[in-house]
Motif scaffolding. Structure first.
Motif, PDB file in Angstrom:
ATOM      1  N   UNK A 140     -17.961  -7.985 -43.527  1.00 51.87           N
ATOM      2  CA  UNK A 140     -16.792  -7.689 -42.670  1.00 51.87           C
ATOM      3  C   UNK A 140     -17.223  -7.552 -41.212  1.00 51.87           C
ATOM      4  N   UNK A 141     -16.421  -8.170 -40.311  1.00 56.82           N
ATOM      5  CA  UNK A 141     -16.728  -8.076 -38.884  1.00 56.82           C
ATOM      6  C   UNK A 141     -15.651  -7.278 -38.179  1.00 56.82           C
ATOM      7  N   UNK A 142     -16.060  -6.554 -37.157  1.00 53.55           N
ATOM      8  CA  UNK A 142     -15.116  -5.767 -36.362  1.00 53.55           C
ATOM      9  C   UNK A 142     -15.241  -6.139 -34.894  1.00 53.55           C
ATOM     10  N   UNK A 143     -14.104  -6.074 -34.221  1.00 53.43           N
ATOM     11  CA  UNK A 143     -14.110  -6.442 -32.800  1.00 53.43           C
ATOM     12  C   UNK A 143     -13.634  -5.279 -31.944  1.00 53.43           C
ATOM     13  N   UNK A 144     -14.317  -5.086 -30.832  1.00 51.31           N
ATOM     14  CA  UNK A 144     -13.848  -4.114 -29.847  1.00 51.31           C
ATOM     15  C   UNK A 144     -12.995  -4.853 -28.831  1.00 51.31           C
ATOM     16  N   UNK A 145     -11.780  -4.322 -28.628  1.00 51.96           N
ATOM     17  CA  UNK A 145     -10.812  -5.080 -27.842  1.00 51.96           C
ATOM     18  C   UNK A 145     -10.162  -4.234 -26.751  1.00 51.96           C
ATOM     19  N   UNK A 146     -10.015  -4.851 -25.569  1.00 50.28           N
ATOM     20  CA  UNK A 146      -9.216  -4.246 -24.498  1.00 50.28           C
ATOM     21  C   UNK A 146      -7.914  -5.006 -24.458  1.00 50.28           C
ATOM     22  N   UNK A 147      -6.800  -4.284 -24.359  1.00 49.43           N
ATOM     23  CA  UNK A 147      -5.523  -4.991 -24.296  1.00 49.43           C
ATOM     24  C   UNK A 147      -5.107  -5.188 -22.854  1.00 49.43           C
ATOM     25  N   UNK A 148      -4.097  -6.025 -22.673  1.00 45.73           N
ATOM     26  CA  UNK A 148      -3.639  -6.324 -21.310  1.00 45.73           C
ATOM     27  C   UNK A 148      -2.691  -5.252 -20.774  1.00 45.73           C
ATOM     28  N   UNK A 149      -2.375  -4.257 -21.610  1.00 47.78           N
ATOM     29  CA  UNK A 149      -1.434  -3.233 -21.167  1.00 47.78           C
ATOM     30  C   UNK A 149      -2.077  -2.380 -20.085  1.00 47.78           C
ATOM     31  N   UNK A 150      -1.326  -2.146 -18.996  1.00 48.47           N
ATOM     32  CA  UNK A 150      -1.975  -1.600 -17.806  1.00 48.47           C
ATOM     33  C   UNK A 150      -2.081  -0.079 -17.761  1.00 48.47           C
ATOM     34  N   UNK A 151      -1.263   0.611 -18.558  1.00 40.21           N
ATOM     35  CA  UNK A 151      -1.204   2.064 -18.422  1.00 40.21           C
ATOM     36  C   UNK A 151      -2.568   2.712 -18.650  1.00 40.21           C
ATOM     37  N   UNK A 152      -2.839   3.761 -17.876  1.00 39.08           N
ATOM     38  CA  UNK A 152      -4.103   4.447 -17.951  1.00 39.08           C
ATOM     39  C   UNK A 152      -4.372   5.039 -19.348  1.00 39.08           C
ATOM     40  N   UNK A 153      -3.276   5.470 -20.016  1.00 40.76           N
ATOM     41  CA  UNK A 153      -3.451   6.122 -21.329  1.00 40.76           C
ATOM     42  C   UNK A 153      -4.017   5.158 -22.368  1.00 40.76           C
ATOM     43  N   UNK A 192     -10.169  -0.633 -28.293  1.00 37.78           N
ATOM     44  CA  UNK A 192      -9.619  -0.488 -29.638  1.00 37.78           C
ATOM     45  C   UNK A 192     -10.414  -1.347 -30.621  1.00 37.78           C
ATOM     46  N   UNK A 193     -10.497  -0.841 -31.846  1.00 33.08           N
ATOM     47  CA  UNK A 193     -11.238  -1.565 -32.867  1.00 33.08           C
ATOM     48  C   UNK A 193     -10.273  -2.316 -33.786  1.00 33.08           C
ATOM     49  N   UNK A 194     -10.535  -3.602 -34.020  1.00 31.91           N
ATOM     50  CA  UNK A 194      -9.709  -4.421 -34.918  1.00 31.91           C
ATOM     51  C   UNK A 194     -10.601  -5.100 -35.945  1.00 31.91           C
ATOM     52  N   UNK A 195      -9.989  -5.402 -37.118  1.00 31.75           N
ATOM     53  CA  UNK A 195     -10.697  -6.188 -38.124  1.00 31.75           C
ATOM     54  C   UNK A 195     -10.638  -7.663 -37.757  1.00 31.75           C
ATOM     55  N   UNK A 196     -11.711  -8.364 -38.006  1.00 27.19           N
ATOM     56  CA  UNK A 196     -11.700  -9.813 -37.807  1.00 27.19           C
ATOM     57  C   UNK A 196     -11.378 -10.458 -39.147  1.00 27.19           C
ATOM     58  N   UNK A 197     -10.275 -11.201 -39.255  1.00 28.33           N
ATOM     59  CA  UNK A 197      -9.960 -11.853 -40.531  1.00 28.33           C
ATOM     60  C   UNK A 197     -11.085 -12.815 -40.918  1.00 28.33           C
TER      61      UNK A 197
END
Ligand code: ADP
Ligand code: ZN
Ligand code: ZN
Length: 736
Positions: A1-14, A19-24
């Protein structure tokens, strides 16, 4: 199983978190760091764009994880260096990772736009049709209802392949646009690369020194101090040539693309279609195209303003920063980055060689060179071996002699003589418009913009007053609004007035004017400069737009009509700015066969920055200036943080700022920080918003930033700041 660390495009500071997601499973082979992906986000699992900034075999959390939905492109859009750079920028410039990525990457617009035009043969959608034709029918149906549509939408949402659209275009039913290559403003396609000169011995020594850096492990940035006309551009092109030969790429930063067409042209003449130029008039699509070309290695040299420092080349060999002292390298928008700092960081991360060049290095940069943080390289001779002859003209004497014109007798004679020799002249003034301000001769009332607390500028052509801050326009009153007298007078002189006066004194001279008013239309900078270069005018009148990087061999006289305007500003950098400006504009004279002559008109010839400019003496100017900074604890001996509050309710702004001052005092120790203010900003009102500020000085930049932002955090938790805008700048170019 592989996992990815991801930054989203949402701008809010919070949500400025990783975020961690599963790689299918079916993506495991394909997925790589730096790729753009779609992920479900939040409670509603809204599809959101994100970037993979790390991959691992272990999840970073025990919570149940969502899966990545889609990989957007075939290749990673972010290199390892850019991911590291973004993380560093977040800390350095106090912004979100998303802010950083957005300033590094183009808008992924979906490159093509499809329009329904239904010219050509009619398209019937009856008949037994193949699946391929079926896609075409579907496309026509969608486009008939809604045109234009982006191609990526047709592909992603309706599964319509590009080939189907191509067939429809052939039939004349639709038109595919938006994928034009960048407009070739500089005629790059038709330029034959060639090397115009061989370096002089002095240039060659510098070139060798820089090239020997390519293989060095522990690199430091070079500061190339080369007098005006010493041939810095040839040094840059030779160094880049070597980098390209070694399969590497180069980034060239210039202060402003539109003001430096000659510099840009020289790179194009040398490297032809290996060059790409970024400029502010590019569309999102063009930017995206260019980005892809760089990413795929189809070009090797990117020239542009500060944002070009983010060019995503695979293997950057060298970053050149021309006229490194220019304030345009600092961004005023979030993230408030400094392209020079970014370049140095890229050097640290990827080993690129960095060369910053200037005839008048920023005080801070030269200080770094003295300390060994930068390596100093020098070009002390002009190619023609003749520095211009510079003189100050004391305008107080002219007054005493009864000369009320804006040109001294000396300058008038010099202009006449130059015109007779059929050579060219540059007249420089650091103001646009006709007169600086309009005031009442009786009571002294100055016509002021009510929304901005700055004086109006008179524009002769339209015969009215313009506010240079908010752009508002006002008719000139017949009577003084304050005392009612009829003596309204125009003070000071603008480029327009100079032009008018030149026309009067030298009716035979052909004059071109270059300032913000004459360069409003697209490409007008280049047209004016080209016309002057072709000899279509004898005199070029202009603002600081004409001080930079221009190389007109026929210009032998430069007249600075009023040197004092820029001195009178209250900023700690005003001496430096004046010295740089005078040196740069003086450097436009006598660059070819004839010796150049410069006349600087001033009411304060004994001022040190004018004296040193007249003597072409950077080093002694630097020595005096650095001593002043040391004594006053100005940069580079401290760092300055300006916190500016603005809002429509002045009382609320002031009282909030006083509360903030108390918070600062509560958390900071006096010996670490010096606080100046609260006080009104230099321009205390812009567009009806009142502006007040606090200046905080500290020895350590990191500590200062952490302290100020910590206090702001505490403060904002306590106080409701809805009606007030808070703006924080570290080491601003001008203190607001
Ligand atoms: P700088 O940027 O240092 O002010 P430039 O790069 O504009 O100077 O060069 C000044 C002038 O000298 C230009 O016209 C350039 O073409 C010319 N030049 C530069 N190097 C050489 C050389 N090695 N031989 C002859 N001319 C040169
Ligand atoms: Zn205004
Ligand atoms: Zn009056």
């Amino acid at each position: 199983m592989k996992y990815a660390e991801i930054i989203t495009e949402i701008k809010a500071r919070e949500v400025d978190k990783i975020f961690c997601y599963k790689v299918p499973e079916d993506m495991e082979e394909k997925i790589r760091e730096g790729m753009r992906v779609s992920v479900p986000f939040g409670r509603g699992n809204r599809l959101t764009e994100g970037y993979v900034i790390g991959l691992s075999d272990k999840a970073s959390t025990t919570r149940t994880l969502k899966e990545i939905t889609e990989i957007k492109d075939e290749f990673p859009v972010l290199s390892k260096t850019s991911i590291e750079l973004a993380k560093w920028m977040r800390e350095k410039y106090y912004c979100t990772l998303t802010d950083c990525l957005q300033c590094m990457l183009p808008k992924f617009t979906g490159d093509r736009v499809i329009k329904y035009v239904h010219r050509g043969e009619s398209f019937s959608d009856g008949e037994n049709i193949s699946e391929r034709a079926g896609k075409q029918v579907l496309a026509v149906k969608i486009l008939k209802e809604k045109s234009p549509v982006r191609q990526d939408i047709l592909r992603n949402n309706y599964d319509i392949p590009y080939s189907a659209l191509k067939s429809l275009e052939k039939k004349g039913i639709i038109k595919i646009t938006g994928h034009e290559e960048s407009r070739d403003l500089y005629n790059i396609e038709n330029s034959e690369p060639k090397r115009t000169h061989s370096p002089t011995a002095e240039q060659q020594a510098v070139i060798d020194e820089i090239i020997s850096d390519f293989d060095r492990k522990d690199k430091r940035p070079f500061l190339l101090k080369g007098v005006t006309g010493s041939g810095k551009t040839l040094v840059y092109t030779e160094v880049i040539d070597e980098a390209v030969k070694r399969g590497k790429q180069a980034i060239v930063l210039v202060p402003e693309i539109s003001l430096t067409p000659q510099t840009v042209q020289r790179f194009i003449s040398r490297f032809g279609s290996l060059v790409t130029v970024t400029h502010s008039k590019m569309t999102d699509g063009e930017r995206f195209d260019q980005w892809k070309k760089a990413r795929r290695g189809q070009v090797s040299v990117m020239i542009g303003p500060r944002s070009a420092v983010f060019a995503t080349f695979e293997n950057i060999g060298v970053i050149i920063i021309d006229e490194e002292h220019e304030h345009t390298y600092k961004s005023e928008l979030t993230p408030k980055y400094d392209a020079r700092e970014i370049a140095v960081k890229i050097q640290e991360l990827s080993g690129a060689t960095v060369v910053m060049g200037s005839a008048t290095p920023a005080i801070e940069s030269f200080y770094k060179a003295e300390n060994g943080e930068y390596r100093l390289l020098e070009l002390n001779h002009r190619i023609n071996m003749r520095l211009p002859d510079i003189h100050a003209v004391d305008m107080r004497d002219e007054m005493a002699l009864g000369n009320k014109s804006m040109f001294s007798v000396k300058l008038q004679n010099a202009i006449r003589e130059t015109l007779e020799r059929k050579k060219q002249i540059i007249l420089f003034l650091n103001r646009r418009g006709h007169s600086t301000f309009v005031s009442c001769r009786k009571c002294g009332y100055v016509m002021t913009c009510e929304s901005c607390s700055v004086s109006y500028t008179y524009h002769m052509k339209e015969n009215r007053l313009v506010c240079h801050y908010c752009g508002s326009v006002k008719e000139i009153p017949d009577k003084c609004p304050s005392c009612g007298s009829g003596y309204i007078k125009y003070f000071g002189a603008g480029t327009e007035k100079i032009t008018q006066e030149v026309n009067k004194l030298f009716p035979e001279a052909r004059v071109l004017r270059m300032d913000a008013d004459t360069t409003k239309s697209k490409d007008s900078h280049r047209q004016i400069l080209n016309a002057f270069a072709r000899g279509e005018a004898d005199i070029l009148v202009g603002t600081q737009m004409i001080a930079k990087g221009l190389d007109f061999p026929n210009v032998v006289l430069v007249g600075v009509v009023a040197a004092d305007l820029s001195l009178n500003s209250s900023d700690y950098r005003s001496a430096e700015n004046t010295f740089q400006l005078l040196s740069q504009v003086s450097g436009r004279a006598g660059r070819a066969d004839s010796i150049g002559r410069v006349l600087i008109q001033t009411y304060m010839p004994e001022n040190y920055c004018i004296e040193y400019a007249v003597n072409n003496d950077y080093i002694n100017f630097y020595k005096e200036e650095i001593e002043f900074r040391r004594q006053m604890k100005y940069p580079p001996f401290s760092h300055i943080c300006v916190v500016l509050f603005s809002g429509e309710d002045e009382k609320a702004v002031i009282s909030s700022l006083h509360h903030f001052a108390e918070v600062l005092d509560f958390y900071g120790r006096e010996k670490d920080y010096e606080r100046i203010g609260p006080g009104a900003a230099v321009v205390s009102k812009i567009k009806d918003r009142f502006r007040h500020r606090i200046i905080i000085k500290g020895a350590d930049e990191e500590k200062l930033k952490r302290y100020v932002f910590y206090c702001l955090d505490k403060f904002q938790k306590k106080e409701d700041l809805k009606e007030i805008t808070v703006n924080v700048t570290i080491n601003p170019t001008y203190i607001p």
